[in-house]
Design a protein around this motif. Sequence first.
Motif, PDB file in Angstrom:
ATOM      1  N   VAL A  70     -26.950 -11.181  87.462  1.00  0.00           N
ATOM      2  CA  VAL A  70     -26.292 -12.442  87.102  1.00  0.00           C
ATOM      3  C   VAL A  70     -26.375 -13.424  88.270  1.00  0.00           C
ATOM      4  CG1 VAL A  70     -24.074 -13.522  86.527  1.00  0.00           C
ATOM      5  CG2 VAL A  70     -24.765 -11.389  85.406  1.00  0.00           C
ATOM      6  N   GLY A  71     -26.066 -12.949  89.465  1.00  0.00           N
ATOM      7  CA  GLY A  71     -26.128 -13.806  90.650  1.00  0.00           C
ATOM      8  C   GLY A  71     -27.517 -14.357  90.899  1.00  0.00           C
ATOM      9  N   ASN A  72     -28.523 -13.520  90.756  1.00  0.00           N
ATOM     10  CA  ASN A  72     -29.901 -13.975  90.957  1.00  0.00           C
ATOM     11  C   ASN A  72     -30.318 -14.984  89.896  1.00  0.00           C
ATOM     12  OD1 ASN A  72     -30.479 -12.503  93.325  1.00  0.00           O
ATOM     13  ND2 ASN A  72     -30.860 -10.666  92.128  1.00  0.00           N
ATOM     14  N   ALA A  73     -29.869 -14.788  88.656  1.00  0.00           N
ATOM     15  CA  ALA A  73     -30.169 -15.747  87.589  1.00  0.00           C
ATOM     16  C   ALA A  73     -29.517 -17.100  87.888  1.00  0.00           C
ATOM     17  CB  ALA A  73     -29.698 -15.211  86.246  1.00  0.00           C
ATOM     18  N   LEU A  74     -28.267 -17.085  88.356  1.00  0.00           N
ATOM     19  CA  LEU A  74     -27.593 -18.339  88.723  1.00  0.00           C
ATOM     20  C   LEU A  74     -28.322 -19.033  89.861  1.00  0.00           C
ATOM     21  CD1 LEU A  74     -23.842 -17.274  88.579  1.00  0.00           C
ATOM     22  CD2 LEU A  74     -24.978 -18.925  87.102  1.00  0.00           C
ATOM     23  N   SER A  75     -28.767 -18.254  90.827  1.00  0.00           N
ATOM     24  CA  SER A  75     -29.491 -18.812  91.969  1.00  0.00           C
ATOM     25  C   SER A  75     -30.765 -19.523  91.509  1.00  0.00           C
ATOM     26  CB  SER A  75     -29.823 -17.707  92.969  1.00  0.00           C
ATOM     27  OG  SER A  75     -30.520 -18.220  94.072  1.00  0.00           O
ATOM     28  N   LYS A  76     -31.483 -18.910  90.579  1.00  0.00           N
ATOM     29  CA  LYS A  76     -32.701 -19.539  90.046  1.00  0.00           C
ATOM     30  C   LYS A  76     -32.381 -20.831  89.311  1.00  0.00           C
ATOM     31  CE  LYS A  76     -35.472 -15.381  89.666  1.00  0.00           C
ATOM     32  NZ  LYS A  76     -36.128 -14.423  88.781  1.00  0.00           N
ATOM     33  N   LEU A  77     -31.301 -20.824  88.502  1.00  0.00           N
ATOM     34  CA  LEU A  77     -30.913 -22.032  87.775  1.00  0.00           C
ATOM     35  C   LEU A  77     -30.503 -23.158  88.724  1.00  0.00           C
ATOM     36  CD1 LEU A  77     -28.840 -20.475  84.853  1.00  0.00           C
ATOM     37  CD2 LEU A  77     -31.031 -21.660  84.659  1.00  0.00           C
ATOM     38  N   GLN A  78     -29.852 -22.794  89.827  1.00  0.00           N
ATOM     39  CA  GLN A  78     -29.394 -23.780  90.809  1.00  0.00           C
ATOM     40  C   GLN A  78     -30.516 -24.225  91.745  1.00  0.00           C
ATOM     41  OE1 GLN A  78     -24.856 -22.137  91.235  1.00  0.00           O
ATOM     42  NE2 GLN A  78     -26.312 -21.365  92.677  1.00  0.00           N
ATOM     43  N   LYS A  79     -31.643 -23.505  91.703  1.00  0.00           N
ATOM     44  CA  LYS A  79     -32.804 -23.798  92.552  1.00  0.00           C
ATOM     45  C   LYS A  79     -32.407 -23.833  94.026  1.00  0.00           C
ATOM     46  CE  LYS A  79     -35.082 -26.192  88.839  1.00  0.00           C
ATOM     47  NZ  LYS A  79     -35.611 -27.402  88.281  1.00  0.00           N
ATOM     48  N   ASP A  80     -31.706 -22.771  94.457  1.00  0.00           N
ATOM     49  CA  ASP A  80     -31.327 -22.682  95.857  1.00  0.00           C
ATOM     50  C   ASP A  80     -32.125 -21.566  96.530  1.00  0.00           C
ATOM     51  OD1 ASP A  80     -29.998 -20.307  95.130  1.00  0.00           O
ATOM     52  OD2 ASP A  80     -28.070 -21.297  94.948  1.00  0.00           O
ATOM     53  N   ALA A  81     -31.727 -21.181  97.739  1.00  0.00           N
ATOM     54  CA  ALA A  81     -32.482 -20.211  98.537  1.00  0.00           C
ATOM     55  C   ALA A  81     -32.067 -18.762  98.278  1.00  0.00           C
ATOM     56  CB  ALA A  81     -32.329 -20.540 100.012  1.00  0.00           C
ATOM     57  N   GLY A  82     -31.177 -18.508  97.343  1.00  0.00           N
ATOM     58  CA  GLY A  82     -30.795 -17.143  97.001  1.00  0.00           C
ATOM     59  C   GLY A  82     -29.371 -16.805  97.372  1.00  0.00           C
ATOM     60  N   ILE A  83     -29.025 -15.559  97.098  1.00  0.00           N
ATOM     61  CA  ILE A  83     -27.672 -15.075  97.358  1.00  0.00           C
ATOM     62  C   ILE A  83     -27.572 -14.636  98.815  1.00  0.00           C
ATOM     63  CG2 ILE A  83     -25.983 -13.287  96.811  1.00  0.00           C
ATOM     64  CD1 ILE A  83     -27.145 -13.220  94.002  1.00  0.00           C
ATOM     65  N   LYS A  84     -26.573 -15.162  99.490  1.00  0.00           N
ATOM     66  CA  LYS A  84     -26.303 -14.769 100.867  1.00  0.00           C
ATOM     67  C   LYS A  84     -25.382 -13.551 100.891  1.00  0.00           C
ATOM     68  CE  LYS A  84     -25.076 -16.923 105.208  1.00  0.00           C
ATOM     69  NZ  LYS A  84     -24.854 -18.181 105.889  1.00  0.00           N
ATOM     70  N   SER A  85     -24.396 -13.510  99.972  1.00  0.00           N
ATOM     71  CA  SER A  85     -23.504 -12.351  99.859  1.00  0.00           C
ATOM     72  C   SER A  85     -22.854 -12.336  98.486  1.00  0.00           C
ATOM     73  CB  SER A  85     -22.431 -12.378 100.956  1.00  0.00           C
ATOM     74  OG  SER A  85     -21.553 -13.457 100.761  1.00  0.00           O
ATOM     75  N   ALA A  86     -22.342 -11.165  98.124  1.00  0.00           N
ATOM     76  CA  ALA A  86     -21.613 -10.996  96.865  1.00  0.00           C
ATOM     77  C   ALA A  86     -20.419 -10.088  97.144  1.00  0.00           C
ATOM     78  CB  ALA A  86     -22.507 -10.385  95.796  1.00  0.00           C
ATOM     79  N   ARG A  87     -19.288 -10.424  96.527  1.00  0.00           N
ATOM     80  CA  ARG A  87     -18.059  -9.652  96.749  1.00  0.00           C
ATOM     81  C   ARG A  87     -17.372  -9.430  95.406  1.00  0.00           C
ATOM     82  NH1 ARG A  87     -14.864 -12.326 101.015  1.00  0.00           N
ATOM     83  NH2 ARG A  87     -16.085 -10.939 102.311  1.00  0.00           N
ATOM     84  N   LEU A  88     -17.087  -8.171  95.096  1.00  0.00           N
ATOM     85  CA  LEU A  88     -16.335  -7.835  93.894  1.00  0.00           C
ATOM     86  C   LEU A  88     -14.855  -7.856  94.241  1.00  0.00           C
ATOM     87  CD1 LEU A  88     -16.572  -6.911  90.919  1.00  0.00           C
ATOM     88  CD2 LEU A  88     -16.378  -4.570  91.769  1.00  0.00           C
ATOM     89  N   ILE A  89     -14.082  -8.584  93.452  1.00  0.00           N
ATOM     90  CA  ILE A  89     -12.644  -8.723  93.676  1.00  0.00           C
ATOM     91  C   ILE A  89     -11.938  -8.025  92.519  1.00  0.00           C
ATOM     92  CG2 ILE A  89     -10.741 -10.356  93.976  1.00  0.00           C
ATOM     93  CD1 ILE A  89     -13.012 -12.457  94.668  1.00  0.00           C
ATOM     94  N   SER A  90     -11.108  -7.035  92.838  1.00  0.00           N
ATOM     95  CA  SER A  90     -10.412  -6.264  91.819  1.00  0.00           C
ATOM     96  C   SER A  90      -8.929  -6.599  91.856  1.00  0.00           C
ATOM     97  CB  SER A  90     -10.577  -4.768  92.069  1.00  0.00           C
ATOM     98  OG  SER A  90     -11.942  -4.424  91.988  1.00  0.00           O
ATOM     99  N   TYR A  91      -8.333  -6.714  90.673  1.00  0.00           N
ATOM    100  CA  TYR A  91      -6.916  -6.963  90.524  1.00  0.00           C
ATOM    101  C   TYR A  91      -6.304  -5.749  89.839  1.00  0.00           C
ATOM    102  CZ  TYR A  91      -8.592 -11.694  91.313  1.00  0.00           C
ATOM    103  OH  TYR A  91      -9.206 -12.797  91.839  1.00  0.00           O
ATOM    104  N   SER A  92      -5.391  -5.077  90.522  1.00  0.00           N
ATOM    105  CA  SER A  92      -4.810  -3.857  89.996  1.00  0.00           C
ATOM    106  C   SER A  92      -3.285  -3.920  90.039  1.00  0.00           C
ATOM    107  CB  SER A  92      -5.261  -2.647  90.813  1.00  0.00           C
ATOM    108  OG  SER A  92      -6.656  -2.487  90.740  1.00  0.00           O
ATOM    109  N   ASP A  93      -2.666  -3.245  89.077  1.00  0.00           N
ATOM    110  CA  ASP A  93      -1.230  -3.013  89.112  1.00  0.00           C
ATOM    111  C   ASP A  93      -0.997  -1.640  89.740  1.00  0.00           C
ATOM    112  OD1 ASP A  93      -0.680  -5.393  87.825  1.00  0.00           O
ATOM    113  OD2 ASP A  93      -0.473  -4.468  85.844  1.00  0.00           O
ATOM    114  N   ILE A  94       0.154  -1.479  90.360  1.00  0.00           N
ATOM    115  CA  ILE A  94       0.535  -0.163  90.880  1.00  0.00           C
ATOM    116  C   ILE A  94       1.548   0.433  89.932  1.00  0.00           C
ATOM    117  CG2 ILE A  94       1.618   1.075  92.782  1.00  0.00           C
ATOM    118  CD1 ILE A  94       0.587  -1.117  94.646  1.00  0.00           C
ATOM    119  N   GLN A  95       1.207   1.609  89.436  1.00  0.00           N
ATOM    120  CA  GLN A  95       2.084   2.306  88.488  1.00  0.00           C
ATOM    121  C   GLN A  95       2.824   3.411  89.227  1.00  0.00           C
ATOM    122  OE1 GLN A  95       0.195   4.665  85.438  1.00  0.00           O
ATOM    123  NE2 GLN A  95       1.707   3.959  83.955  1.00  0.00           N
ATOM    124  N   ALA A  96       4.147   3.372  89.135  1.00  0.00           N
ATOM    125  CA  ALA A  96       4.964   4.388  89.816  1.00  0.00           C
ATOM    126  C   ALA A  96       5.050   5.660  89.015  1.00  0.00           C
ATOM    127  CB  ALA A  96       6.359   3.849  90.061  1.00  0.00           C
TER     128      ALA A  96
END
Length: 69
Positions: free
Chosen positions: A43-69
């Motif tokens: 997905v990131g590489n496809a966006l980079s091609k559409l934006q006509k830029d120099a590519g992905i410099k970094s990618a970070r997955l952000i997770s949102y979790s609840d803590i269950q007691a």
Amino acid sequence: MKFILKDQSVQFTFAGEKYSNGKKNRILKNVKKQASAEEVMKVGNALSKLQKDAGIKSARLISYSDIQA
């Protein structure tokens, strides 16, 4: 106690001379919980091609979790 994954996002940093400071961050929400790293990068590489830029410099997955007691 345990973590319950609720949602995920990915932050891509794209490189390119057209961006201020040579980079641009984009956050995409609602990443499928079962998504592989390869799928996310496709997905990131496809966006980079559409934006006509120099590519992905970094990618970070952000997770949102609840803590269950």
